[in-house]
Design a protein around this motif. Structure first.
Motif, PDB file in Angstrom:
ATOM      1  N   PHE A 143       0.882  -1.661   0.024  1.00 45.31           N
ATOM      2  CA  PHE A 143       0.723   0.114  -0.030  1.00 45.31           C
ATOM      3  C   PHE A 143       0.762   1.595   0.030  1.00 45.31           C
ATOM      4  O   PHE A 143       0.775   2.052   0.878  1.00 45.31           O
ATOM      5  CB  PHE A 143      -0.936  -0.206   0.918  1.00 45.31           C
ATOM      6  CG  PHE A 143      -1.922  -1.590   1.426  1.00 45.31           C
ATOM      7  CD1 PHE A 143      -3.138  -0.912   0.801  1.00 45.31           C
ATOM      8  CD2 PHE A 143      -1.600  -2.188   2.119  1.00 45.31           C
ATOM      9  CE1 PHE A 143      -3.619  -2.758   1.066  1.00 45.31           C
ATOM     10  CE2 PHE A 143      -2.220  -3.568   2.447  1.00 45.31           C
ATOM     11  CZ  PHE A 143      -3.451  -3.710   1.541  1.00 45.31           C
ATOM     12  N   GLN A 146      -0.184   5.282   0.955  1.00 47.13           N
ATOM     13  CA  GLN A 146      -1.780   5.768   0.998  1.00 47.13           C
ATOM     14  C   GLN A 146      -2.035   6.085   2.181  1.00 47.13           C
ATOM     15  O   GLN A 146      -1.188   5.714   3.307  1.00 47.13           O
ATOM     16  CB  GLN A 146      -2.445   3.929   0.826  1.00 47.13           C
ATOM     17  CG  GLN A 146      -2.117   4.055  -0.291  1.00 47.13           C
ATOM     18  CD  GLN A 146      -3.984   2.542  -0.963  1.00 47.13           C
ATOM     19  OE1 GLN A 146      -4.408   2.857  -0.233  1.00 47.13           O
ATOM     20  NE2 GLN A 146      -3.186   1.484  -1.774  1.00 47.13           N
ATOM     21  N   SER A 148      -4.430   6.193   6.111  1.00 47.20           N
ATOM     22  CA  SER A 148      -4.866   4.840   6.493  1.00 47.20           C
ATOM     23  C   SER A 148      -5.689   5.950   7.992  1.00 47.20           C
ATOM     24  O   SER A 148      -5.318   6.655   8.037  1.00 47.20           O
ATOM     25  CB  SER A 148      -3.853   3.974   6.897  1.00 47.20           C
ATOM     26  OG  SER A 148      -3.289   3.992   8.515  1.00 47.20           O
ATOM     27  N   TYR A 240      -6.655   0.955   4.190  1.00 49.36           N
ATOM     28  CA  TYR A 240      -6.484   1.611   3.265  1.00 49.36           C
ATOM     29  C   TYR A 240      -7.687   1.808   2.422  1.00 49.36           C
ATOM     30  O   TYR A 240      -8.597   1.482   1.975  1.00 49.36           O
ATOM     31  CB  TYR A 240      -5.306   1.389   3.302  1.00 49.36           C
ATOM     32  CG  TYR A 240      -4.191   0.819   3.508  1.00 49.36           C
ATOM     33  CD1 TYR A 240      -3.219   1.500   4.240  1.00 49.36           C
ATOM     34  CD2 TYR A 240      -3.507  -0.432   3.851  1.00 49.36           C
ATOM     35  CE1 TYR A 240      -2.921   1.613   5.114  1.00 49.36           C
ATOM     36  CE2 TYR A 240      -2.459  -0.353   4.696  1.00 49.36           C
ATOM     37  CZ  TYR A 240      -1.994   0.863   5.653  1.00 49.36           C
ATOM     38  OH  TYR A 240      -1.182   0.006   6.364  1.00 49.36           O
TER      39      TYR A 240
END
Length: 266
Positions: A143, A146, A148, A240
């Motif tokens: 991820f 990204q 969260s 996410y």
């Protein structure tokens, strides 16, 4: 990790991990608020010398760790100082590019002392970073970049680590040493599906890390350990994607309710 002691009284302890990504991408993950919040705890960082770092370890502001940045050299190094019970502690973060598109991330905690009174605390602190650095590595693998939404729930259990592991993991379909296995919950367990990234269980404690696609794209980290009393159980979800913030509260309620049923509060 062993504490390094120097004749001057300077002591230090360090932890490192190799992660995928360019120095610039890794720097975003370890030296910005959204980046470090995506795999550690909610954090704000003012990226400059004299800027503040604030790590929120709980809802009470008294649990915050507040530091001041004393060196700032993106994308390779920064140092933040905090005032602790034993005095000033300097935490140095470095990013070192390696061959093959990876980097080594290293954190070194330094302090001065004329006794061993605080050594065990920092030794345990370094062991904690080992666990979180695994999350950092998986975050950058799956991820990168990204943000969260973090969900964290906890429970306690008066019994053996092995029994706590069985109570928590059996309904989830997770066993020791099942890395790569697909899992999907059933019965009364909250909906969850994904892949096991780590599943370790020892008499001293357990650690399970999952990459999820249900109820959202996420990394789940489940640990259990004892410090001489009850087994402390922590379940974290780093959610996410666009729906993360919207379902975070729903995930928190579902897992808190289920944990309380599996491990009834005293």
């Amino acid at each position: 990790m062993p504490v390094r002691k120097e004749p001057s009284g300077r002591r230090s302890v360090q932890t490192e991990v190799e992660v995928p990504g360019t120095p610039e991408a890794v720097w975003e993950a370890i030296a910005t608020g959204p980046g470090i919040s995506a795999w550690f705890v909610p954090t704000t960082i003012e990226g400059r010398v004299g800027g503040k770092t604030i790590q929120h370890f709980g809802p009470d502001p008294s649990m915050d760790s507040v530091g001041e940045i004393t060196e700032w050299q993106p994308p390779h190094r920064f140092v933040a100082q905090t005032e602790e019970a034993m005095g000033t502690v300097a935490s140095e973060w470095t990013v070192e590019a390696k061959a093959g598109g990876t980097c080594t991330v290293r954190i070194v905690h330094c302090w001065f002392a004329d006794s061993d009174d605080w050594d065990s605390q920092f030794d345990g602190h370094a062991e904690g970073w080992v666990s979180f650095f695994k999350i950092l590595r998986f975050y950058l693998q799956h991820f990168p970049g990204q943000e969260s939404a973090l969900v964290q729930v906890a429970a306690q259990f008066d019994g053996a680590v092995s029994e706590a592991f069985e109570r928590l993991m059996k309904p989830l379909g997770v066993k020791h040493g099942t890395e790569g296995q697909s899992v999907k919950t059933g019965g009364d367990a909250p909906e969850m599906g994904g892949t096991v990234l780590e599943a370790q269980n020892t008499p001293e404690g357990f650690s399970v890390i999952l990459k999820l696609d249900t109820p959202a794209q996420a990394i789940a980290h489940m640990i259990g350990f004892s410090m001489g009393g009850p087994i402390y159980i922590s379940v974290r979800f780093y959610l996410y994607g666009d729906e993360a913030a919207g379902i975070a509260r729903e995930v928190e309620v579902a897992w808190k309710t289920w944990l309380d049923a599996r491990f009834p509060p005293a």
